[in-house]
Design an enzyme around this catalytic site. Structure first.
Site, PDB file in Angstrom:
ATOM      1  N   HIS A 334     -19.788  86.114-113.673  1.00 30.14           N
ATOM      2  CA  HIS A 334     -21.202  86.691-113.437  1.00 30.14           C
ATOM      3  C   HIS A 334     -21.105  88.087-113.079  1.00 30.14           C
ATOM      4  CE1 HIS A 334     -24.750  87.210-110.686  1.00 30.14           C
ATOM      5  NE2 HIS A 334     -25.288  85.971-110.962  1.00 30.14           N
ATOM      6  N   ASP A 411     -14.411  83.715-106.864  1.00 28.65           N
ATOM      7  CA  ASP A 411     -15.862  83.587-106.710  1.00 28.65           C
ATOM      8  C   ASP A 411     -16.348  82.063-106.332  1.00 28.65           C
ATOM      9  OD1 ASP A 411     -18.597  83.553-106.690  1.00 28.65           O
ATOM     10  OD2 ASP A 411     -18.638  84.827-108.678  1.00 28.65           O
ATOM     11  N   GLN A 414     -20.523  79.005-107.217  1.00 23.64           N
ATOM     12  CA  GLN A 414     -20.989  77.982-107.948  1.00 23.64           C
ATOM     13  C   GLN A 414     -19.947  76.612-107.509  1.00 23.64           C
ATOM     14  OE1 GLN A 414     -23.995  77.360-109.440  1.00 23.64           O
ATOM     15  NE2 GLN A 414     -24.398  79.519-109.418  1.00 23.64           N
ATOM     16  N   LYS A 437     -26.639  78.783-102.453  1.00 28.34           N
ATOM     17  CA  LYS A 437     -26.212  78.056-103.360  1.00 28.34           C
ATOM     18  C   LYS A 437     -25.731  76.581-102.923  1.00 28.34           C
ATOM     19  CE  LYS A 437     -25.996  81.140-106.478  1.00 28.34           C
ATOM     20  NZ  LYS A 437     -26.945  81.564-107.741  1.00 28.34           N
ATOM     21  N   CYS A 575     -27.347  86.248-115.526  1.00 27.26           N
ATOM     22  CA  CYS A 575     -26.586  87.304-115.046  1.00 27.26           C
ATOM     23  C   CYS A 575     -24.904  87.172-115.571  1.00 27.26           C
ATOM     24  CB  CYS A 575     -26.619  87.273-113.616  1.00 27.26           C
ATOM     25  SG  CYS A 575     -28.244  87.887-112.871  1.00 27.26           S
TER      26      CYS A 575
END
Length: 620
Positions: A334, A411, A414, A437, A575
């Protein structure tokens, strides 16, 4: 710069060789068709998603019984604050799958003869035993007994803790010019036939077929927003990778906070301050428990994953990354996991290097490992791609980086809503995620890092709450996590994040993972029936993302036509422009999944796409 030999895809475009990037050039490399590693499966028909798990993440036991702990804390709160009984309204603890509100009947017809989805038993919270009247919040999560202390930070830092380290830093911002990036040359990529095989592991419940423990239809009724109509059609929410909807229990928790606990934190001030402090720190405990961090000292509240990555780049990065050092990311990232590192490299003179992916969107581990060396200071990569749904071999990548002495940021924006996250099993140095999220409010998220590492890292913002002592000559900072939470925090939404994670834990993250896996398989099979549809991102290990393009149709127009049918998807670059350009694209249509999605949602999407390709827009 030489062009890779024997490559295909974008190799002919004359872009730089794999894995190397000078941040001021603003140009990403081309991996070509470098052979993938055994762990990064090739384009083999019959590749299965059955192994889509966090590598090495053990199944954790259920947390302590929150009902019993709540009763105990209520009695303790009465004794501490001597609040007259009845001063606060009593609210029942919401139950998972409880009192359903009637759902609007669906008028969509399945495109094929897929088996009907029968209702599975709803997931209910344990019965609430009678307890004495209490002024404690009915939403409180289990707390460490040490958290109940006269001093607001006694449990966190210890009574009589030594003063924190003074960081006298002079870090001027550098407005370094960045050369304009050349326009990407998009080359079409041909895909071999692929297949995501249905689940064959009998240990995975076939939940969406109506025989498993997760009843998505009952779960959907816990989300008030999903009962509405859009353009006269029943809303089908398939934009979960952008943001998830909020269950009633989270909405109620936010209302309760504002009606009964709203105050700035630090409990020594007054009773409401004590309630707000306890609610805030209880949410930190919920985060700790959800990601299996060793201590609440390891959890920093931030606005989201983007701020979390910037925190690491601007605090740890500025102290430890110097000219000639290297930062490694991947093509899957991202923008939030690209731009902060470009900015850091521009300021310090470090070099940004990029691990390539194969034609299925999987990181090529052999090429990734070649980028690691004595100059590597930090590796930062996503656990799940937001644009493709690829699940990266995170544990293996962390271990490779640590062998070369690098720190690792994962990260998890997600990942947290789709799979069990265990930061201790991953072994990462930093883990970031966003609350919105994972069924929590926007504007809240968390950073995990071992407390010792955080205490050795300078703060990146100054202000109230993060200090122990201030004079005009010097400032002494709090230990972690307070040193990174300058000013008044997003208290209410942190409480909402704790409620969302507790809700998801009660539903069962393993049940969610199995349900979404089967739904992903079903959606992949059904979308394959749409003429002219090409799936983008066909990794063997995927989370709930279905990203595609439709021949003869612009992605933004497809998104608009689906919206007219009441179907919410995301159209655009998500993104994540570099990874889409790796596939010769500027945009895709992305349908993304959550535990409240059903086969009927997929059928509605597929039926609408068939109508779009047939040139008609019939209502459902």
């Amino acid at each position: 710069m030489s062009t890779p030999e024997g490559g295909s895809g974008l190799a002919g475009a004359g872009i730089a060789p794999p894995g190397e990037l000078r941040s001021h050039q603003g140009q990403l490399p081309n991996p070509g068709d470098t052979p993938s590693s055994p762990s990064a499966a090739g384009s083999t028909p019959g590749a299965s998603l059955a192994g889509a798990r966090v590598p090495g993440a053990p199944t954790l036991p259920d947390p302590l019984d929150p009902i019993a702990m709540t009763s105990m804390l209520g009695r303790l709160a009465n004794e501490m604050f001597a609040t007259p009984p009845g001063a606060q309204p009593e609210m029942p603890t919401p139950a998972i799958g409880g009192a359903p509100t009637p759902a609007a009947p669906s008028t969509s017809a399945p495109v094929s003869s897929a088996p009907p989805v029968s209702a599975a038993p709803s997931v209910a919270a344990p019965p609430v035993s009678a307890a004495p009247p209490s002024t404690a919040s009915p939403f409180e999560s289990p707390l460490n007994f040490d958290a109940i202390a006269p001093s607001p930070f006694a449990a966190m830092f210890g009574e009589g803790a030594p003063l924190g380290e003074l960081f006298a830093l002079s870090l001027p911002l550098v407005d370094a010019p960045i050369a304009p990036s050349p326009e990407p040359v998009a080359q079409p990529i041909s895909f071999e036939a692929y297949e995501i095989a249905p689940v064959t592991d009998v240990s995975l419940p076939r939940s969406i077929r109506g025989t498993g423990p997760l009843d998505a239809h009952a779960l959907k009724r816990e989300f008030p927003i999903l009962s509405q109509t859009v353009h006269g059609k029943q809303l089908v929410w398939l934009d979960n990778a952008a943001t998830t909807q909020k269950p009633k229990t989270v909405i109620d928790r936010l209302s309760y906070f504002y009606e009964n606990e709203n105050s700035n934190i630090h409990r020594a001030a007054h009773t409401l301050a004590a309630r707000a402090t306890d609610a805030y720190e209880s949410a930190r405990e919920s985060v700790r428990r959800f990601v299996n961090a060793p201590s609440t000292k390891d959890i920093v509240f931030v606005r989201g994953a983007t701020e979390g990555i910037n925190l690491v780049a601007q605090s740890w990065g500025r102290r430890h990354v110097n000219a000639g050092d290297e930062v490694v990311i991947s093509w899957l990232e991202h923008h939030a996991n690209i731009v902060p590192w470009q900015m850091l490299c521009n300021e310090t003179g470090a070099r940004l290097r990029v691990a390539p992916v194969d034609d299925r969107g999987q990181i090529i581990l052999e090429e990734y490992e070649k980028l690691l060396g004595p100059k590597t200071r930090l590796v930062s990569f996503t656990q799940v791609s937001n644009a493709l749904g690829t699940i990266t071999p995170a544990k293996e990548m962390v271990e490779m980086a640590h062998r070369h002495g690098a720190r690792v940021l994962v990260d998890g924006a997600q990942a947290v809503s789709h799979m069990r996250v265990d930061v201790q099993a991953l072994g990462c140095d930093f883990y970031v995620f966003s609350g919105h999220k994972v069924f929590a409010p926007t504007g809240i998220g968390a950073v995990y890092s071992p407390g010792a590492l955080l205490d050795a890292t300078p703060p990146w913002q100054g202000g109230g709450n993060m200090i122990q002592d201030v004079t005009f000559e010097r400032t002494v900072y709090q230990p972690a996590p307070a040193r990174f939470e300058a000013g008044t925090g997003n208290i209410a939404d942190a409480v909402g994040l704790g409620a969302a994670l507790d809700w998801l834990s009660r539903v069962g993250i393993e049940k969610v993972e199995a349900h979404e896996h089967e739904l992903l398989v079903y959606g992949t099979e059904r979308l394959a029936t749409v003429p002219g549809l090409t799936m983008i991102g066909t990794a063997a290990a995927k989370a709930g993302v279905l990203s595609f393009v439709l021949a003869g149709q612009k992605t933004e127009e497809v998104g608009g036509m689906l919206d007219k049918e009441g179907i919410a998807v995301r159209s655009g670059h998500h993104c994540a422009q570099p990874i889409l350009r790796r596939f010769g694209l500027e945009a895709t249509v992305r349908a993304s999944l959550a535990p409240y999605n059903t086969c009927e949602d997929i059928d509605a999407l597929v039926a609408a796409l068939h109508r779009i390709q047939a040139g008609r827009a019939n209502p459902r």
